[in-house]
Design a protein around this motif. Structure first.
Motif, mmCIF file in Angstrom:
data_model
loop_
_atom_site.group_PDB
_atom_site.id
_atom_site.type_symbol
_atom_site.label_atom_id
_atom_site.label_comp_id
_atom_site.label_asym_id
_atom_site.label_seq_id
_atom_site.Cartn_x
_atom_site.Cartn_y
_atom_site.Cartn_z
ATOM 1 N N ILE A 87 -16.780 20.936 -29.221
ATOM 2 C CA ILE A 87 -17.827 20.945 -30.254
ATOM 3 C C ILE A 87 -17.258 20.455 -31.580
ATOM 4 C CG2 ILE A 87 -19.394 22.441 -31.556
ATOM 5 C CD1 ILE A 87 -19.624 24.160 -28.994
ATOM 6 N N HIS A 88 -16.017 20.830 -31.880
ATOM 7 C CA HIS A 88 -15.281 20.338 -33.046
ATOM 8 C C HIS A 88 -16.018 20.548 -34.365
ATOM 9 C CE1 HIS A 88 -11.706 18.704 -31.166
ATOM 10 N NE2 HIS A 88 -12.468 18.165 -30.216
ATOM 11 N N LEU A 89 -16.366 21.785 -34.641
ATOM 12 C CA LEU A 89 -16.899 22.101 -35.966
ATOM 13 C C LEU A 89 -15.816 21.836 -37.006
ATOM 14 C CD1 LEU A 89 -18.705 25.462 -35.150
ATOM 15 C CD2 LEU A 89 -19.680 23.159 -35.243
ATOM 16 N N GLY A 90 -16.213 21.237 -38.116
ATOM 17 C CA GLY A 90 -15.228 20.890 -39.133
ATOM 18 C C GLY A 90 -15.899 20.397 -40.395
ATOM 19 N N PRO A 91 -15.238 19.500 -41.141
ATOM 20 C CA PRO A 91 -15.806 19.034 -42.407
ATOM 21 C C PRO A 91 -17.036 18.151 -42.230
ATOM 22 C CG PRO A 91 -13.792 17.833 -41.877
ATOM 23 C CD PRO A 91 -13.890 18.961 -40.901
ATOM 24 N N ILE A 92 -17.263 17.604 -41.030
ATOM 25 C CA ILE A 92 -18.415 16.734 -40.802
ATOM 26 C C ILE A 92 -19.475 17.433 -39.955
ATOM 27 C CG2 ILE A 92 -19.183 14.592 -39.707
ATOM 28 C CD1 ILE A 92 -16.584 13.301 -40.595
ATOM 29 N N LEU A 93 -19.088 17.974 -38.826
ATOM 30 C CA LEU A 93 -20.031 18.649 -37.933
ATOM 31 C C LEU A 93 -20.041 20.130 -38.264
ATOM 32 C CD1 LEU A 93 -19.088 16.835 -34.595
ATOM 33 C CD2 LEU A 93 -20.960 16.305 -36.169
ATOM 34 N N GLY A 94 -21.209 20.638 -38.674
ATOM 35 C CA GLY A 94 -21.291 22.018 -39.138
ATOM 36 C C GLY A 94 -22.355 22.838 -38.433
ATOM 37 N N ARG A 95 -22.979 23.725 -39.178
ATOM 38 C CA ARG A 95 -23.916 24.692 -38.612
ATOM 39 C C ARG A 95 -25.103 24.017 -37.910
ATOM 40 N NH1 ARG A 95 -24.847 30.245 -40.062
ATOM 41 N NH2 ARG A 95 -26.905 30.935 -39.330
ATOM 42 N N ALA A 96 -25.633 22.944 -38.496
ATOM 43 C CA ALA A 96 -26.769 22.261 -37.875
ATOM 44 C C ALA A 96 -26.386 21.700 -36.509
ATOM 45 C CB ALA A 96 -27.276 21.140 -38.780
ATOM 46 N N HIS A 97 -25.154 21.225 -36.388
ATOM 47 C CA HIS A 97 -24.652 20.716 -35.107
ATOM 48 C C HIS A 97 -24.603 21.847 -34.078
ATOM 49 C CE1 HIS A 97 -22.394 18.203 -32.361
ATOM 50 N NE2 HIS A 97 -21.368 19.032 -32.367
ATOM 51 N N THR A 98 -24.097 23.000 -34.494
ATOM 52 C CA THR A 98 -24.049 24.145 -33.581
ATOM 53 C C THR A 98 -25.446 24.543 -33.145
ATOM 54 O OG1 THR A 98 -22.139 24.924 -34.855
ATOM 55 C CG2 THR A 98 -23.073 26.454 -33.261
ATOM 56 N N GLN A 99 -26.385 24.555 -34.076
ATOM 57 C CA GLN A 99 -27.745 24.959 -33.740
ATOM 58 C C GLN A 99 -28.380 23.993 -32.742
ATOM 59 O OE1 GLN A 99 -29.308 27.953 -34.928
ATOM 60 N NE2 GLN A 99 -30.465 27.341 -33.109
ATOM 61 N N ARG A 100 -28.117 22.701 -32.905
ATOM 62 C CA ARG A 100 -28.643 21.724 -31.935
ATOM 63 C C ARG A 100 -28.100 22.002 -30.537
ATOM 64 N NH1 ARG A 100 -28.082 18.075 -36.372
ATOM 65 N NH2 ARG A 100 -25.940 17.610 -35.745
ATOM 66 N N ILE A 101 -26.825 22.335 -30.471
ATOM 67 C CA ILE A 101 -26.203 22.626 -29.175
ATOM 68 C C ILE A 101 -26.801 23.879 -28.556
ATOM 69 C CG2 ILE A 101 -24.024 23.390 -28.118
ATOM 70 C CD1 ILE A 101 -22.624 21.436 -30.096
ATOM 71 N N VAL A 102 -26.956 24.921 -29.342
ATOM 72 C CA VAL A 102 -27.535 26.175 -28.851
ATOM 73 C C VAL A 102 -28.959 25.935 -28.353
ATOM 74 C CG1 VAL A 102 -28.330 28.470 -29.564
ATOM 75 C CG2 VAL A 102 -26.056 27.656 -30.244
ATOM 76 N N ASP A 103 -29.755 25.209 -29.117
ATOM 77 C CA ASP A 103 -31.138 24.938 -28.706
ATOM 78 C C ASP A 103 -31.185 24.143 -27.399
ATOM 79 O OD1 ASP A 103 -32.004 26.237 -30.969
ATOM 80 O OD2 ASP A 103 -32.361 24.399 -32.126
ATOM 81 N N THR A 104 -30.285 23.174 -27.265
ATOM 82 C CA THR A 104 -30.260 22.356 -26.048
ATOM 83 C C THR A 104 -29.879 23.197 -24.838
ATOM 84 O OG1 THR A 104 -29.654 20.399 -27.342
ATOM 85 C CG2 THR A 104 -29.235 20.319 -24.974
ATOM 86 N N ILE A 105 -28.880 24.050 -24.992
ATOM 87 C CA ILE A 105 -28.457 24.902 -23.871
ATOM 88 C C ILE A 105 -29.563 25.884 -23.501
ATOM 89 C CG2 ILE A 105 -26.843 26.727 -23.185
ATOM 90 C CD1 ILE A 105 -24.695 25.284 -24.815
ATOM 91 N N ASN A 106 -30.124 26.557 -24.479
ATOM 92 C CA ASN A 106 -31.154 27.562 -24.192
ATOM 93 C C ASN A 106 -32.391 26.933 -23.552
ATOM 94 O OD1 ASN A 106 -29.544 29.595 -25.172
ATOM 95 N ND2 ASN A 106 -30.547 29.720 -27.172
ATOM 96 N N SER A 107 -32.690 25.690 -23.923
ATOM 97 C CA SER A 107 -33.861 25.032 -23.343
ATOM 98 C C SER A 107 -33.693 24.798 -21.843
ATOM 99 C CB SER A 107 -34.128 23.698 -24.043
ATOM 100 O OG SER A 107 -33.118 22.744 -23.732
ATOM 101 N N ALA A 108 -32.433 24.723 -21.384
ATOM 102 C CA ALA A 108 -32.175 24.504 -19.957
ATOM 103 C C ALA A 108 -32.222 25.797 -19.151
ATOM 104 C CB ALA A 108 -30.814 23.838 -19.777
#
Length: 416
Positions: free
Chosen positions: A203-224
């Motif tokens: 997932i590589h949260l860092g200075p570019i990919l942040g909370r919104a990136h995590t939320q997109r991932i969570v939403d995608t997983i939960n939708s499955a």
């Protein structure tokens, strides 16, 4: 000493590459005192400094300051890669373009000169050695033609690099897409046929990919609506203090049998012990060289190899020893190279990440040198290895030829 030497070589190579780019994109296409010559020369100095700052900033700067370096610095590294590749293609076609342009310029017709007149040529052709007419011999391209070709190559290479990087960045920032894979397991009982495991890594949260990136991932997983969620390492590039808020959406992951986590190599650059405690508080269960018995198979996890230097490396005996070998075993291990131990331990399926699928073509060819499998499903003896390309990106937030994914692995029973 070796680290200093490697750093010196890397800086030297980066300097040489930037000199080549400056020569082809700035010097060869502009007048000495033109605005583009001055601007391009300044960029040839500033952009590599930003890239070096982005690479080194994570250990010296607060996250807010690091972002100012990361965006331009990392994106420039991606543009540089494809700009250089484009210019190298240009080196191959440049002579052809010059020759084609020369041939396309019409030659003025020459008036016939009466035989015997002053200045008449001998009937055998040009009096110069070789006997060929002067107009038949290709001479060097004139400066204006060379300038035209140089500008055409530079514009084409720059435009192609911008298009490739722009599309690759859009793919990362849009978020990973779901991928479906079916894996048959001989030991899986009939009642577990169709069991669905969400596999997410890098997932590589860092200075570019942040909370919104995590939320997109969570939403995608939960939708499955998976039965089980596995987070297979490299969650972060930074400390809990800096990136804890960015990881908090993981608390909203939902699966019948829960969510599990193993460390990747980047966790050991970021304070692995703190992150293990943090994800546990979010409701994601760390498997630190440990195993849990789920209703239909055993789920095991090992620490990443990078933890060995801290005395926290993988312990396959603890994770897989003294288990019932009649039950199917699924192993979470960040790096695909763990498959060799998995085969020895009788693991049925290993879930890994780490490679990013190469992330930036032609990086996949380099990844193949260090990993048994770069992406996808392969069999090693009685063990199957599945490697996801990952949900984020390290360094440049760009993927080319290796789109990010979250994989739903559907287990199939041979007894069904």
């Amino acid at each position: 000493m070796m680290i200093a030497l490697a750093l010196l070589v890397a800086v030297g190579l980066l300097t040489l590459v930037h000199w080549y780019v400056w020569r082809r994109v700035v010097r060869d296409v502009s007048a000495p005192r033109s605005a583009w010559r001055r601007t391009g020369t300044a960029l040839a100095v500033v952009l590599p400094l930003l890239s070096l700052g982005a690479l080194a900033g994570g250990r010296a700067l607060p996250i807010a300051a690091e972002r100012w370096l990361a965006w331009p610095g990392y994106l420039w590294l991606a543009v540089l890669l494809y700009l250089v590749l484009g210019l190298l293609v240009g080196e191959a076609v440049r002579p052809l373009l010059l020759r084609a342009r020369r041939g396309s310029v019409p030659q003025p017709e020459r008036e016939p000169v009466p035989a015997g007149a002053v200045g008449a040529e001998p009937s055998g052709g040009d009096a110069r050695p070789g006997g060929a007419a002067a107009g038949d011999r290709p001479g060097p391209a004139d400066p204006s033609r060379r300038l035209l070709v140089a500008r055409g190559v530079a514009i084409a290479a720059g435009g192609a690099a911008a298009a490739v990087v722009g599309n690759g960045a859009y793919g990362v920032l849009r978020g990973p897409r779901l991928k479906q894979v079916t894996v048959p397991l001989a030991k899986l009982p009939r009642q577990a046929h169709g069991y669905r495991i969400a596999v997410v890594s890098d997932i590589h949260l860092g200075p570019i990919l942040g909370r919104a990136h995590t939320q997109r991932i969570v939403d995608t997983i939960n939708s499955a609506q998976p039965d089980l969620i596995t987070v297979v390492g490299d969650l972060v590039d930074g400390s809990v203090a800096d990136l804890g808020p960015a990881a908090e959406p993981l608390a909203r992951l939902r699966a019948r049998d829960g969510a599990y986590f193993v460390t990747g190599n980047h966790e050991y650059f970021s304070g692995a012990a703190e992150w293990v405690d943090f994800v546990r508080d979010l409701g994601v269960h760390p498997l630190e060289n440990a195993r849990t018995e789920l209703p239909h198979f055993d789920l095991a996890g090992v620490n990443d190899i990078a933890g060995t230097a801290e005395g926290q490396g993988p312990d396959y005996g603890r994770a897989l020893g003294d288990r019932d070998r009649t039950r199917a075993a699924v192993l979470m291990a960040h790096q695909p190279v763990a498959v060799h131990e998995a085969v020895r331990r009788g693991v049925d399926l290993q879930l890994s990440g780490h490679t990013h699928g190469g992330q930036l073509w032609p990086g996949n060819y380099l990844a193949e040198l260090a990993n048994p499998t770069v992406a996808g499903l392969e069999r090693y003896g009685d063990t199957q290895l599945y490697v996801t390309r990952g949900a984020g990106a390290w360094g440049p937030p760009v993927r080319v030829g290796a789109p990010s994914d979250i994989t739903i692995v559907t287990l199939a029973s041979l007894r069904a």
